[in-house]
Design a protein around this motif. Structure first.
Motif, mmCIF file in Angstrom:
data_model
loop_
_atom_site.group_PDB
_atom_site.id
_atom_site.type_symbol
_atom_site.label_atom_id
_atom_site.label_comp_id
_atom_site.label_asym_id
_atom_site.label_seq_id
_atom_site.Cartn_x
_atom_site.Cartn_y
_atom_site.Cartn_z
ATOM 1 N N LEU A 126 10.029 6.937 -8.933
ATOM 2 C CA LEU A 126 9.809 5.907 -7.928
ATOM 3 C C LEU A 126 8.512 5.151 -8.180
ATOM 4 O O LEU A 126 7.539 5.709 -8.669
ATOM 5 C CB LEU A 126 9.759 6.543 -6.539
ATOM 6 N N THR A 127 8.513 3.875 -7.810
ATOM 7 C CA THR A 127 7.291 3.071 -7.850
ATOM 8 C C THR A 127 6.548 3.254 -6.529
ATOM 9 O O THR A 127 7.105 3.736 -5.528
ATOM 10 C CB THR A 127 7.610 1.586 -8.043
ATOM 11 N N GLU A 128 5.296 2.815 -6.487
ATOM 12 C CA GLU A 128 4.527 2.909 -5.251
ATOM 13 C C GLU A 128 5.155 2.061 -4.149
ATOM 14 O O GLU A 128 5.179 2.470 -2.979
ATOM 15 C CB GLU A 128 3.084 2.492 -5.485
ATOM 16 N N ASP A 129 5.662 0.901 -4.502
ATOM 17 C CA ASP A 129 6.290 0.055 -3.487
ATOM 18 C C ASP A 129 7.541 0.721 -2.927
ATOM 19 O O ASP A 129 7.821 0.622 -1.718
ATOM 20 C CB ASP A 129 6.641 -1.312 -4.071
ATOM 21 N N ARG A 170 -2.691 2.492 2.233
ATOM 22 C CA ARG A 170 -1.670 1.595 2.784
ATOM 23 C C ARG A 170 -0.828 2.306 3.838
ATOM 24 O O ARG A 170 -0.590 1.768 4.937
ATOM 25 C CB ARG A 170 -0.752 1.079 1.673
ATOM 26 N N LEU A 171 -0.368 3.495 3.510
ATOM 27 C CA LEU A 171 0.524 4.214 4.413
ATOM 28 C C LEU A 171 -0.191 4.669 5.679
ATOM 29 O O LEU A 171 0.426 4.764 6.751
ATOM 30 C CB LEU A 171 1.137 5.418 3.694
ATOM 31 N N ALA A 172 -1.480 4.966 5.570
ATOM 32 C CA ALA A 172 -2.229 5.419 6.744
ATOM 33 C C ALA A 172 -2.338 4.330 7.814
ATOM 34 O O ALA A 172 -2.653 4.621 8.970
ATOM 35 C CB ALA A 172 -3.624 5.876 6.328
ATOM 36 N N GLN A 173 -2.062 3.082 7.429
ATOM 37 C CA GLN A 173 -2.085 1.981 8.383
ATOM 38 C C GLN A 173 -0.739 1.778 9.079
ATOM 39 O O GLN A 173 -0.645 0.997 10.035
ATOM 40 C CB GLN A 173 -2.481 0.682 7.669
ATOM 41 N N VAL A 174 0.291 2.454 8.599
ATOM 42 C CA VAL A 174 1.627 2.300 9.178
ATOM 43 C C VAL A 174 1.713 3.104 10.475
ATOM 44 O O VAL A 174 1.384 4.297 10.491
ATOM 45 C CB VAL A 174 2.705 2.779 8.187
ATOM 46 N N PRO A 175 2.134 2.496 11.567
ATOM 47 C CA PRO A 175 2.247 3.234 12.827
ATOM 48 C C PRO A 175 3.138 4.476 12.669
ATOM 49 O O PRO A 175 4.223 4.410 12.087
ATOM 50 C CB PRO A 175 2.885 2.220 13.785
#
Length: 301
Positions: free
Chosen positions: A112-115, A152-157
């Motif tokens: 998998l890619t990061e995106d 990035r993910l830590a900003q996702v609700p």
């Protein structure tokens, strides 16, 4: 209050050769954790053989654990799956049954890619409404979360914590500080890899996701409390007492050793799911010798 903190104890999920969960055996293991007052139960993690169980049996495991705890402890449930839609359904199941959070790994066949990982995890968080703990487990998933992706993910609700792979004593303080600087306040940073976890807890990690804690929670709680209280020497002393056990974890895998210990202690009869095989006689003898060699009372309350 931070959801993922302290000792998150990960029991095995006893099951028969057809993958049917042994509810009586699971209850016995969960009861030990309730009695010890661990901070949370990590159900259906790698130790809990989530990848070998059907959706129906995963549901049964959650229902069994929830019934045994009766709301006295938060349960973090593994919801990893190859497909995003399947992981969403597993997370929805866990939330509906009453889990406090999901533990989401990113197993894959095609790298998998990061995106792709970002979209996968964000979809599970958004569509299930279940709080998620990121599960960075590159030794099995063959994907490692980079600092940028964690940020990035830590900003996702709804994404509230991360379970990191084992960090060495030398690396733990720097890696912990770097990750802490990238995530919002209140985002929980935790560690795994039992034989290295004490140093990460001493360095200031929020949670220890522990295989040993799923069977012997009291010694793990003592290490965590010593680390939290600034008693690093005591935490290291207790950790050093467990060196024979850590050696077997590293050599045979913690999963296989824990299965052998569960049977030796008479808690329940369970073998790891095929194609995994239980330890051979010589290895079991080593586990028994190790158990007898530990200081009296080390693993007791």
């Amino acid at each position: 209050m931070m959801l993922a903190r302290g000792l998150s104890a990960f029991p095995v999920t006893p099951a028969d050769a057809a993958g049917r969960v042994d509810a009586i055996g699971l209850r016995a293991l969960v009861a030990r954790l309730v009695e010890a007052r661990v901070d949370s139960i990590g159900l259906l993690g790698s130790t809990g053989i989530y990848m070998y169980l059907s959706r129906e049996e995963r549901r049964r495991a959650i229902e069994t654990a929830m019934d045994e705890t009766k709301g006295r402890l938060p349960i973090i449930v593994g919801v990893g799956a190859l497909r995003t839609d399947e992981a969403v359904r597993l997370a929805q199941d866990a939330k509906a049954i009453g889990a406090a959070a999901g533990l989401l790994s990113v197993p894959s066949y095609t790298p998998l890619t990061e995106d792709e990982v970002f979209e996968h995890v964000s979809a599970v968080a958004g569509e299930s409404g279940l709080a998620l703990v990121l599960y960075d487990n590159p030794s099995t998933t063959h994907f490692a979360f980079t600092p940028g992706l964690v940020a990035r993910l830590a900003q996702v609700p709804g994404i509230v914590a991360i379970k990191n792979p084992a960090w060495t004593a030398q690396d733990a303080p720097g890696l912990l500080a770097r990750q802490r600087a990238l995530v919002p306040a209140g985002f929980s940073i935790g560690c795994s890899g039992d034989w290295l976890a004490s140093e990460t807890m001493i360095a200031g990690a929020d949670a220890w996701y522990s295989v040993l804690g799923g069977l012997f929670p009291h010694i793990c709680l003592k290490i965590i409390r010593a680390a939290r209280d600034g008693q690093a020497d005591e935490a290291r002393r207790l950790d050093a007492e467990l060196a024979p056990l850590w050696a077997l974890f590293r050599h045979y895998s913690s999963l296989r050793v824990i299965y052998a210990l569960i049977e030796m202690l008479g808690i329940c009869r369970a073998d790891p799911p095929r194609p995994l095989l239980p330890l051979a006689d010589e290895a079991r003898r080593q586990v028994g010798d190790m158990l007898a060699s530990l200081p009296p009372g080390l693993l007791d309350p």
